[in-house]
Design an enzyme around this catalytic site. Structure first.
Site, PDB file in Angstrom:
ATOM      1  CE  LYS A   1      69.649  28.798  46.576  1.00 38.00           C
ATOM      2  NZ  LYS A   1      70.403  28.755  45.324  1.00 38.00           N
TER       3      LYS A   1
HETATM    4  P1  NAD Z   1      80.915  28.916  49.349  1.00 37.27           P
HETATM    5  O1  NAD Z   1      80.401  28.884  50.732  1.00 37.27           O
HETATM    6  O2  NAD Z   1      81.664  27.759  48.804  1.00 37.27           O
HETATM    7  O3  NAD Z   1      81.857  30.200  49.135  1.00 37.27           O
HETATM    8  C1  NAD Z   1      81.526  31.493  49.521  1.00 37.27           C
HETATM    9  C2  NAD Z   1      82.844  32.230  49.715  1.00 37.27           C
HETATM   10  O4  NAD Z   1      82.576  33.609  49.974  1.00 37.27           O
HETATM   11  C3  NAD Z   1      83.646  31.699  50.899  1.00 37.27           C
HETATM   12  O5  NAD Z   1      84.993  31.549  50.519  1.00 37.27           O
HETATM   13  C4  NAD Z   1      83.462  32.787  51.955  1.00 37.27           C
HETATM   14  O6  NAD Z   1      84.543  32.852  52.860  1.00 37.27           O
HETATM   15  C5  NAD Z   1      83.349  34.021  51.092  1.00 37.27           C
HETATM   16  N1  NAD Z   1      82.678  35.123  51.764  1.00 37.27           N
HETATM   17  C6  NAD Z   1      81.656  35.072  52.652  1.00 37.27           C
HETATM   18  N2  NAD Z   1      81.327  36.307  53.065  1.00 37.27           N
HETATM   19  C7  NAD Z   1      82.160  37.152  52.429  1.00 37.27           C
HETATM   20  C8  NAD Z   1      82.313  38.560  52.443  1.00 37.27           C
HETATM   21  N3  NAD Z   1      81.564  39.335  53.199  1.00 37.27           N
HETATM   22  N4  NAD Z   1      83.271  39.090  51.652  1.00 37.27           N
HETATM   23  C9  NAD Z   1      84.049  38.319  50.873  1.00 37.27           C
HETATM   24  N5  NAD Z   1      83.949  36.971  50.825  1.00 37.27           N
HETATM   25  C10 NAD Z   1      83.017  36.403  51.590  1.00 37.27           C
HETATM   26  O7  NAD Z   1      79.651  29.273  48.442  1.00 37.27           O
HETATM   27  P2  NAD Z   1      79.464  29.043  46.888  1.00 37.27           P
HETATM   28  O8  NAD Z   1      78.770  27.745  46.693  1.00 37.27           O
HETATM   29  O9  NAD Z   1      80.730  29.339  46.175  1.00 37.27           O
HETATM   30  O10 NAD Z   1      78.375  30.168  46.566  1.00 37.27           O
HETATM   31  C11 NAD Z   1      78.749  31.528  46.359  1.00 37.27           C
HETATM   32  C12 NAD Z   1      77.599  32.236  45.644  1.00 37.27           C
HETATM   33  O11 NAD Z   1      77.318  31.564  44.422  1.00 37.27           O
HETATM   34  C13 NAD Z   1      76.278  32.286  46.407  1.00 37.27           C
HETATM   35  O12 NAD Z   1      75.609  33.479  46.092  1.00 37.27           O
HETATM   36  C14 NAD Z   1      75.508  31.111  45.817  1.00 37.27           C
HETATM   37  O13 NAD Z   1      74.093  31.283  45.952  1.00 37.27           O
HETATM   38  C15 NAD Z   1      75.943  31.199  44.382  1.00 37.27           C
HETATM   39  N6  NAD Z   1      75.781  29.950  43.632  1.00 37.27           N
HETATM   40  C16 NAD Z   1      76.415  28.799  44.005  1.00 37.27           C
HETATM   41  C17 NAD Z   1      76.256  27.640  43.248  1.00 37.27           C
HETATM   42  C18 NAD Z   1      76.990  26.359  43.564  1.00 37.27           C
HETATM   43  O14 NAD Z   1      76.927  25.439  42.736  1.00 37.27           O
HETATM   44  N7  NAD Z   1      77.707  26.243  44.658  1.00 37.27           N
HETATM   45  C19 NAD Z   1      75.411  27.655  42.134  1.00 37.27           C
HETATM   46  C20 NAD Z   1      74.785  28.853  41.777  1.00 37.27           C
HETATM   47  C21 NAD Z   1      74.982  29.986  42.532  1.00 37.27           C
END
Ligand code: NAD
Length: 479
Positions: A110
């Site tokens: 990561k």
């Molecule tokens: P992203 O940045 O696209 O979205 C995150 C969202 O959460 C945003 O809309 C943001 O405004 C919101 N957010 C941030 N802080 C917040 C809070 N305190 N309360 C409510 N909402 C809040 O990120 P993502 O890629 O969707 O990732 C989200 C989660 O999923 C992370 O934990 C990431 O590690 C995990 N994840 C992502 C992927 C991927 O393919 N993108 C894969 C596996 C896991």
């Protein structure tokens, strides 16, 4: 972030270790192997300067390699102010277990950069991303054979395209250069279906859960996804796609969306697409007219619903608020949204948790397909699609010839011909591979959950399956 305020609350890193330890206590591993699997092999910290707005800005970034039992190692790169070494190491460990669980042939890694992407314009972000990539590439911490990043919080197709281009500039004769990173845009070596993959995987995970009526009953629920009330935290990449597909294709009602500046609620179901557009234009949910706005968004994690989908960040459900969480079923779309303390409270209450290492594995699964596509230099389906269509055409022609005979009273049903004749393109193949992966991994997990008296929850079952696979791989190497 909603950080746990209770001093007894373990950190994210400790939470992962506690959950790991709970599982290995039920395993019979050779002495020392448990420690070898648990520890993070290496973490590289880089501090670099970029000249911006007339001065040199210094940034701190990390790339952590948890386990190299298989190579390359794989894991996203996160851009957020909260990034720190412990977090990156915890996320790298989860990647090891996740890859093993869904059988993608990678070790876990990561990366993260401590930055608020909203503080910088597009050109500045490109300079910063390329410079971070340069530091990692020159140490082989981005490399198609050794370490392959992907998007995570705060990064997406754009950043992955910059990283791939940076790698190719520094390795001009590497014919596999595109495979150095996944999550690229389709016109720059990406694959159809990668952007939606993690949210799509959450949908497939829930569909598989609801295929097992025993499991559904364990959560105190019944029936299918149709009509289920769902609360989603974080309408970013993962949360948006999960909410969109569940509401548009499975009949679920998204009754609340929690974002960083508050939450929107409507028991009749929210319009996910309209809210997503609103957030893109206004930077948050506040001011959206079509629903009730709550300033204290995190409080809605405790609202009544059938399914809670935390899809934002870690530690949001902890010892403090877990006693008030009412959802009978939680699917961890984010990494580590429930602390070890919160997990204990929820388990005691009988809440069923579909764990992160399985629930959000759709991203790495489709990343794996993208990497294979890049290495094979050909789009999936390109060789077979028309041949498949021609064979289907033969059958349809034959059926039409028979049905033209006036003495035979039958016809083809509406739409059959179009559906049957259409050969699978890349998107269909990616979705099919993802669906198969999510079904198979759930079945492996539930088999352990249902068959062992000492395994009370899906998370422990997931750890048992994945640690078992990592251990087998070390044993095969003679370690
Ligand atoms: P992203 O940045 O696209 O979205 C995150 C969202 O959460 C945003 O809309 C943001 O405004 C919101 N957010 C941030 N802080 C917040 C809070 N305190 N309360 C409510 N909402 C809040 O990120 P993502 O890629 O969707 O990732 C989200 C989660 O999923 C992370 O934990 C990431 O590690 C995990 N994840 C992502 C992927 C991927 O393919 N993108 C894969 C596996 C896991």
């Amino acid at each position: 972030m909603t950080s746990p305020t209770n001093s007894a609350e373990p950190s994210f890193r400790d939470s992962v270790d506690i959950m790991f330890n709970r599982a290995v206590a039920l395993m019979d591993l050779p002495p020392g192997l448990e420690e070898k699997i648990r520890v993070c092999n290496a973490t590289y910290t880089v501090r670099f300067g970029v000249r911006l707005r007339g001065k040199i800005e210094t940034f701190t970034g990390y790339r952590s390699v948890h386990s190299e039992h298989m190579e390359p190692v794989k894991g996203g790169i996160r851009f957020a102010m909260g990034v720190h070494q412990d977090e990156v190491e915890a996320l790298a460990a989860l990647m090891t277990y996740k890859c093993a669980l869904v059988e993608v042939p990678y070790g876990g890694s990561k990366g993260g950069l401590r930055i608020n992407p909203r503080d910088w314009d597009d050109h500045e972000m490109e300079l910063i991303t390329r410079r971070f990539a340069y530091e990692l590439i020159k140490r082989d911490m981005i490399n198609p054979a050794q370490n392959v990043p992907a998007p995570d919080m705060g990064t997406g197709e754009r950043e992955m395209a910059w990283i791939a281009d940076q790698y190719k500039r520094m390795n001009t004769t590497d014919i596999n250069g595109n495979a150095c990173v996944t999550g690229k845009p389709p016109n720059a070596g990406g694959i159809a279906g990668r952007v939606e993959a993690t949210g799509r995987g959450v949908q497939y995970a829930l569909r598989e859960f609801f295929r097992h009526s025993d499991d559904v009953a364990s959560a105190g629920l019944s029936g299918t996804l149709d009509g289920k009330r769902v609360i989603v935290q974080g309408l970013g990449n993962v949360g948006y796609h999960a909410a969109k597909f569940l509401s548009e294709e499975d009949g679920a009602k998204i009754t609340a969306i929690i974002e960083r500046d508050g939450a929107l609620q409507d028991e009749a179901g929210l319009d996910v697409e309209a809210i997503s557009q609103w957030i893109r234009s206004n930077g948050g949910v506040k001011g959206y007219k079509g629903a009730t706005y709550h300033e204290d968004g995190a409080a809605l994690l405790e609202a009544e619903c059938d399914i809670l989908i935390p899809a934002a960040l870690e530690g949001v459900i902890n010892r403090d608020n877990a006693p008030r969480v009412q959802a009978p079923l939680i699917i961890e779309a984010a990494n580590g949204p429930i602390t070890a303390g919160g997990d204990e409270v929820l388990r005691d209450k009988g809440c069923i948790i579909i764990p992160d290492m399985y629930a959000n594995a759709g991203g790495v699964t489709v990343s794996y397909f993208e990497w294979v596509k890049n290495l094979s230099h050909i789009r999936f389906g390109r060789m077979q699609r028309r041949a498949e269509e021609s064979r289907h055409q033969l059958i349809v022609d034959e059926l039409e010839r028979i049905s033209a005979d006036a003495s035979i009273k039958w016809t083809l049903s509406d739409g059959f011909k179009d559906k049957y004749l259409r050969g699978a393109g890349e998107l269909e193949l990616v979705r099919s591979g993802l669906d198969d992966t999510m079904r198979t991994a759930y079945q492996a997990m539930r088999e352990v959950w249902r068959s062992r008296d000492d395994v009370q929850d899906l998370r422990t079952a997931a750890y048992l399956v994945s640690i078992g696979k990592v251990a087998d791989s070390y044993r095969a190497k003679g370690l």
